[in-house]
Every structure is written in C-alpha cells, then in structure tokens.
Motif scaffolding. Structure first.
Motif, PDB file in Angstrom:
ATOM      1  N   UNK A  70       0.805  -1.216   0.000  1.00 43.05           N
ATOM      2  CA  UNK A  70       0.000   0.000   0.000  1.00 43.05           C
ATOM      3  C   UNK A  70       0.840   1.269   0.000  1.00 43.05           C
ATOM      4  N   UNK A  71       1.988   1.234   0.667  1.00 43.94           N
ATOM      5  CA  UNK A  71       2.758   2.472   0.805  1.00 43.94           C
ATOM      6  C   UNK A  71       4.137   2.409   0.178  1.00 43.94           C
ATOM      7  N   UNK A  72       4.399   1.353  -0.559  1.00 41.01           N
ATOM      8  CA  UNK A  72       5.736   1.214  -1.132  1.00 41.01           C
ATOM      9  C   UNK A  72       6.092   2.419  -2.004  1.00 41.01           C
ATOM     10  N   UNK A  73       5.107   2.903  -2.732  1.00 40.88           N
ATOM     11  CA  UNK A  73       5.374   4.040  -3.621  1.00 40.88           C
ATOM     12  C   UNK A  73       5.703   5.305  -2.833  1.00 40.88           C
ATOM     13  N   UNK A  74       5.294   5.332  -1.555  1.00 36.64           N
ATOM     14  CA  UNK A  74       5.563   6.505  -0.726  1.00 36.64           C
ATOM     15  C   UNK A  74       6.914   6.453  -0.024  1.00 36.64           C
ATOM     16  N   UNK A  75       7.513   5.275   0.015  1.00 39.06           N
ATOM     17  CA  UNK A  75       8.743   5.119   0.793  1.00 39.06           C
ATOM     18  C   UNK A  75       9.852   6.079   0.337  1.00 39.06           C
ATOM     19  N   UNK A  76      10.008   6.328  -0.978  1.00 38.70           N
ATOM     20  CA  UNK A  76      11.047   7.277  -1.403  1.00 38.70           C
ATOM     21  C   UNK A  76      10.824   8.712  -0.910  1.00 38.70           C
ATOM     22  N   UNK A  77       9.613   9.010  -0.420  1.00 39.74           N
ATOM     23  CA  UNK A  77       9.392  10.332   0.154  1.00 39.74           C
ATOM     24  C   UNK A  77       9.882  10.369   1.597  1.00 39.74           C
ATOM     25  N   UNK A  78      10.024   9.202   2.210  1.00 38.75           N
ATOM     26  CA  UNK A  78      10.453   9.142   3.622  1.00 38.75           C
ATOM     27  C   UNK A  78      11.935   8.804   3.740  1.00 38.75           C
TER      28      UNK A  78
END
Lengths: 466, 466
Positions: free
Chosen positions: B429-437
């Motif tokens: 669900x959040x893998x695509x968001x990990x590069x923002x963190x």
C-alpha cells in the motif's frame, strides 16, 4: 593476540586524508599511534597506521570514501572503553576518532529526546537530560568518559538495565556513513515509525562494522522523583538467588538488582573500606526509583524477600550519601579486583536468570580447577554476570590458565542456555567463539549483511561480520 | 490496485509442494485462492496461485526451497488482519499460511517468557500469560484473531504502547527460514545477548520480505495488579492536546492516552450508544495500570491536567465494567466509521507529539478541500494517528478523492517531521511513498539487505526491500 594482517597505509592515502580533514587532524606519529593501539581490553594491542579526527559528517564520509577506494581499514572509536577489543585496529589502517564530534545538539523537553554527535560522553548527555527534568537511563560503568557513539556501537548496559533496558531501547534514530561513503538517516525523532527495515536497531551493537555513526537521537524518560537502595548479605549466592527469584515472583521489576560474590566483596572492602561484611558469601544491592510511596513499597518487598531467603543482614540506605556508597561498592568492583594482579580480565556472559546461582557456583569449580583467582559480580536481575580473573600478566603460564578458565566459562554459559556476551560485545576478543553461539547459516548471513553495508570490507575488519 | 505481474505456478511445482507438505495442505481451488486474495486492506486484491499450509519448520523450509528453485513468490500470512496489503499476493505465487503452526509451546513463569509458533493468536498468548500472572502488553485492535507471526512481521502496536512499547520491545528470539530455505535461530531466551548482529529486531517489522517466521520467543512482564481509566471531553483537539502535554510534562508515562475527534465520537455513539458526549470536539481516553495507589495518583494527575486544559467534562470509571465500555468506545471506532460508507480506509501516520493537534486540524482542512469525510483517532501519547476516510467504494470519483486526500495527509505528516506509517507498515500500500520518507542510499541499502536474506527475491516481492 597482538596482530596485524595488513601493511602500512601509503603516503598518497595520507595526503588525501589530509586534504579531506586538514593536516592537523591526521596523525601518523609514533606516540599517537601507540596511544590508539589499545582499548580497555587486556591482551589486545595493535597500532593503527594513522589516526584521523574528522569534524563533520561530510569529513567522515570523505575519509570512508578514500579508505574504500584504497582498501584501507577504518576503525571508528569513541573513548575506547569497550571490553571486547572492538576498537583495536587488528588489521591496521585508520582509527577514526570521534573526539571532535562532541556537540550536544539538542535536548527537547516536549519531545523527550536528545540529539547528539557521537563523541558526547554518556555523562554529558545524562547531565543535560537531568537539567531538563529527564533521564537518560543507560549508565555503563565507564559513563564518565564513554561516548554515546561507543555506547550505541556496543549496545551498552548499566546498573538500571533490569527496569529500563539497555542502549538499544533508547536509540530513536541515527545518521551514519556506510562503507561506501554514503550518508543515511535511519529512524528519526518518532517513537513509532515502521517505514522501512529497522536499520536503527541493526546499527545498535554492530560495533562499527556496518557504518560509522555521525549523529544519534535518543529517547529520554521523565526523571523519577526519588530513588532508594538497600544491601543484603547472604551466606551463599544460592541464598541470594532465592531472594532474586522471590523479588521477581512478587511482580517487581526494580531498577537495580546487582550482586557481588565473596571474592568481590573482599576486594572492594580492601580497596575502598566501605564497611562491607567480609564474611558474607554474597552481597545483593537492590534499588528502585519512582514516586516515594512506590519506592518505599518496592524496597519493603525486597527487604522481605532477602530476609525470607535467609539473609545474614539487610539494610536500606537512609539517605542519598549512603545510597551512593552502596552504588560505589558495585561500581568500584572492577578497579578493586584490578589491584589484585597485573592482569585483570573482566568477562561477560549471560544465563537464564533462574540459573544464575548455579552458574556462579560452577564458575567457582572451574576457577579451582585452573587455579585462577576469579571474582564474579553482575546483574542478578537479568542473569548477566561478569566473571573477572586476576593474574600475573608477566607469567605466561598464568595467562594461559586465564584463557583456559574463560574457555570453560563460555562453554558453561552456552551449556546453561546462555550466551558468550550479554552486553560487552564480540569485537576481536570473542569472534572465534561466535560459531559456538550462532550456526553457520546465520554467520554466513551476517557476512552478507556486512557486505550490503560495506561492500569493500573496510569497516572494522576482523570483528563482527568477518 | 489489483495486479499480478507473474504467471501461474506450473504443475510440476505444485506436485513438489504436495510431496513436501502433503496433498491436502496444498490448495489450488478457486474458492481457496479467492479467500486468500485480500487482507484487511481495502482496494488491494490479488489471488495467489496456491495456498500452502505447512505443519512444521522443516516443511516451511522445504516449501521455500522449492519456491526459490523455481522463482515462485512466497507470501507468509497469519490472519491477514494487516492494513497495508502486506499479505496480498501482488505477484501471485504461494500464500504460506500459518494456520497449522498454532501451538503455544511454553510459558515460563520463572523466566517471564513464552515460546509460540507463529499462528498463535495474540489473545491466546495474552490469555496464557495472564494464567501465569504475567502480561503480554501489545494489544492490536485485531488481537482476537491476529497472529503473533503477523504481529512480529508488522511490529504491531496497541492501546498500551505509550508505557509498554510495541511488539519490537517483546521479541527475544526467533526461528526463521531464509529465502534460501536455510533455518536460523536469532536471539533466544535471554534479555541481554549481544552475540552477533541484532537480527531479531531486524526481522520485526520486515513484513515477510526477509524470512518466514516459524517460532517466536517473547518476553512477558508481571501483570499489573490494577488498572484504571477515565474519559475527558473537550471543545477542540487543541484543548485535548494541551491536556496531553500537561500529562507528559508532569512526568507521567500512562499506559493509555487515546483520542477521538468529533467525527469519530459521533460515529461511535450512533453505532454503540455508549452515552458519549456528541457535542464534544474531542474525546481523550486515559488510563494507567500498576499498584492501586500509583494508579489513583496517575488518574488524579490526568483528571487535573484535563480540567486545567478546559475539558467540558472529566469522569473516571468507577468499576471494571465502565472502564471496559470506555475501551470499547476506542476499539469500536473503526467498525463504527465503517458503517458510514461502503469504503473505509484506515490510515496511519505519526507526527512529533507536540504537533498532534495541528496535524488533526490540518487533516480537517485537507478533507474539506477534497470533500471526503475523514474521522481521526489514535494514540495521543505518541503522536500516532489514524485518519480514516469513508466513501462510496462504487463511485470512482469518490475513490479518487480518497486517494488525493491521503496523498495530502502523507505529505502533511512528512512536512510536520513525521512519518508515513507509525505502526501499520508499508506493504504494497505504501511502497510508492517510501522514497518520500527514505533517501535513495537507504532504499538501495534495503534492497541489498533483502538480497542478503533472500537472494532469489521470492519472499513477498513487491513489498519492503523491492
């Protein structure tokens, strides 16, 4: 155990290091190399080729990149107080000292955390926390000089570990330089953050083999309003062990539950003259902190547990000064034992708590068998004990007997379901023992893990992950 | 978000799986595949090719070896209650169910630990611990059905996290199968053991991407003799936030400090009729456990903090039944919100505690902007909040608006110094968001770490480490 497997670092590399951090922070003189040849571990001695003192994260990264490009070992070092030869440059190369990175960057009362550079001493952090009404719980014996960087690298413990845990429990985030020279930030300021693998805890206890720490964020807790301590003497450690079991069985998790055996009591009393009962077979130091009523109740429970277990005498400290004396008795055990011989080897094994008394008794048997004088003290509440051998370091036969003694003690700890190191670490000192604790698949995995952080294999070679 | 990137598993592999675990434990029928196509995460759906239910560690290892040899994905699954699509077989392959490995192997009162297979439910462990006078603190919302294996894989939290921490703080050791099929044992029964890298904590929260857990040893703590709870209503979350700051500033670390916003209060009251104050802007549920005097003192401090912060009303639960009602109000927030629309998306972000009220206010602004109904509840004590969107799942425009809402909420959390997931995990669900963190160097390191555990890349592909 003195050894070097690599040659000297060539002058071209030294020049590049000078360019990176400034010539005055790159030392190759004999006196400096000698000063950094040892840490607090006896019997390990190896001079680095060069001592570098970077002042910034960028400089650390530059040094690591130079080292990686030339295959030069990098041994990150705080105060060098570790007891497993984790910071001895066994393969030569660069000792990277945290001396200049010693700024306490922030204490946040609202967020109950501190941000520090790795060279900050444990005591400096604790003092700054206390000024904000907060507590940094880990308090290793060397805390006055030990650095937070070293504490994190070894997952240091202390006298409050039973209730508060060890360094691992307080590290929220790190900035670190990988073996590639890349800078990463793990974790952060948040208590709860599961975005990604838990690299923060993986770095804790990795002994400088995975990355060089350049900044650390630690959690602080509210300072307990009061603390109280007491001491009980027993005829035997078996009696003291029953008291510990009763305390734990009563549902208490006290801050402090420490023991000394007869050899340690005698050594401390000879050294410090604190009025300890020299005739006792064991001393149990107990204490707790918190609200006054809670501390009183905990102490009362512990006094009763000691009496019921057949204590010869039990007293509680009526005031802070007396309590400090009791803590001093525990803290000065190592220096007191050190006076008994030119060689003092402090070791560190853990066993399941119910087997503590049995472990100490069998260590006594082992010591009688090898003819080595061994005192045992440690953390009774969590089964972590420090058998300490004293001998004449100039007598090869005695030194050999000390080695035989510890070989048997390590095997005993494993036989009892314990481990070869509870809190001091593996370093160069116990690497050969690791295959007795971990199976080949895990050791191979650890080597692959190290390679993921440090593909060139330059970070503290000859230690964990090698 | 339904997707499959791999083809079906060929019949030869199915035959080998049948040989390894027995034909009845290898299911390829359509009904079984459909039953395992989803976990508790909305909008994610992907059928595995085969569902395997091994009964022993050796069988798990055999399945993984077969999968590795044929490049077939393996998705380890407990009860599938996670909220980040961590157990959806997005790349097809094998779902490896822990259903049959559900034995509670040991509860040791003397060592204060339990040894369980991964399929044991959280409640079963907690009940067994309680029978021995001990407490297993983590209590995620799904604890009645969630498994310890899943709790460890996601580092599950719960309502006692502020004082007791999360699953990470209780895992002492694991047995696990690497992506190579090798079986390792990390940690053990000891509280203090630093022999090797801390693989135990690395596996916690690794979401099945590094290894398959086959046995877990957890620490237990003495069961607190009493617990007490109270509730306070405020006109606004800003007022509630001041109460939280006052509680923390008073040096308290209470077991429970949970909040509901006005939307959640309204939904819970409509659903459960517990007599909540529908006119309030925020509800704060507070509680502590321990010795009676200590609990009374903590509750008194929290009552005062709430009143001083301008609470409309503050009450403490006079008895266990009333306390259970209060906890039920918090626990039924998600089901209550779920009744408001066919699609309910429960999210999970953390911010520094002092910024909680600001975060909730700005989430309100975002929801007004996108026109999506969002209730917010969560753990006020540690800044971990659960914004929850309700919408008509059949209306593509509403679904798109929900996505836009959460994109803005995730960015808000990062802008406030927070994170994209405090306790639920990354999953698909959040893998695509990990590069923002996390920065690119850390993401690349995570991929190398995964490869060290799982060279064939078969363990839960498309999730952490991908």
């Amino acid at each position: 155990m003195t050894g070097r497997t690599a040659g000297a670092v060539d002058e071209q590399v030294i020049d590049r290091l000078r360019d990176a951090v400034g010539a005055r922070w790159v030392r190759t003189d004999a006196a400096t190399r000698r000063a950094y040849a040892r840490d607090a571990t006896p019997l390990f001695d190896a001079e680095p080729d060069v001592v570098v003192q970077p002042g910034t994260t960028a400089e650390v990264a530059a040094v690591v990149r130079i080292a990686a490009a030339h295959g030069v070992p990098v041994v990150a070092r705080g105060a060098g107080t570790n007891l497993c030869a984790a910071t001895v440059a066994t393969h030569g190369g660069i000792v990277l000292s945290a001396t200049r990175m010693d700024r306490l960057l922030e204490v946040s009362e609202a967020e109950q955390l501190a941000v520090v550079q790795p060279g900050v001493t444990t005591t400096a952090l604790a003092t700054a926390a206390a000024a904000a009404g907060l507590l940094y719980p880990p308090d290793p014996g060397s805390r006055a000089v030990s650095t937070i960087g070293g504490n994190v690298a070894t997952c240091a413990g202390g006298l409050r570990g039973l209730k508060y845990g060890v360094t691992r429990n307080y590290v929220l985030g790190t900035e670190a330089v990988l073996g590639t020279g890349e800078i990463i930030r793990t974790g952060g300021r948040l208590v709860k953050d599961v975005a990604g693998y838990d690299l923060t805890r993986l770095l804790v206890g990795s002994e400088g083999t995975l990355a060089v720490l350049t900044e650390i964020t630690v959690a602080l807790v509210p300072a307990p309003p009061t603390a109280g301590y007491g001491v009980a003497y027993f005829d035997s450690l078996a009696d003291a062990g029953r008291a510990v079991a009763a305390v734990v069985g009563a549902g208490l998790v006290p801050a402090t539950l420490e023991f000394l055996d007869a050899t340690c009591i005698e050594a401390v009393e000879s050294h410090a003259g604190l009025g300890l009962d020299r005739g006792a077979g064991a001393l149990l130091l107990f204490g707790d902190d918190g609200a006054p009523a809670q501390v009183d109740a905990a102490l009362a429970t512990m006094v009763t547990a000691c009496r019921d277990a057949g204590a010869r005498a039990v007293t509680t400290a009526p005031d802070v000064a007396t309590a400090e004396d009791l803590l001093a008795a525990r803290r000065c055990t190592l220096p007191a034992l050190s006076r008994l011989g030119s060689l003092t080897v402090l070791e560190d094994v853990s066993v399941p708590r119910p087997r503590l008394a049995e472990a100490v008794a069998r260590i006594g048997d082992i010591a009688r068998g090898t003819g080595v004088r061994v005192g045992v003290f440690g953390h009774a509440g969590d089964g972590n004990l420090h058998p300490t051998a004293v001998a004449d370091g100039q007598d090869p036969a005695q030194v050999a007997a000390v080695h035989r003694t510890f070989e048997q003690i390590f095997q005993l700890a494993l036989d009892l379901g314990g481990t070869i190191t509870g809190e001091h670490g593996v370093g160069a000192a116990k690497l050969a023992w690791l295959p007795r604790r971990l199976d080949p698949a895990q050791l191979a995995l650890m080597r692959r893990l190290k390679a993921a952080f440090d593909p060139a294999g330059i970070l503290n070679p000859g230690k964990l992950g090698s």
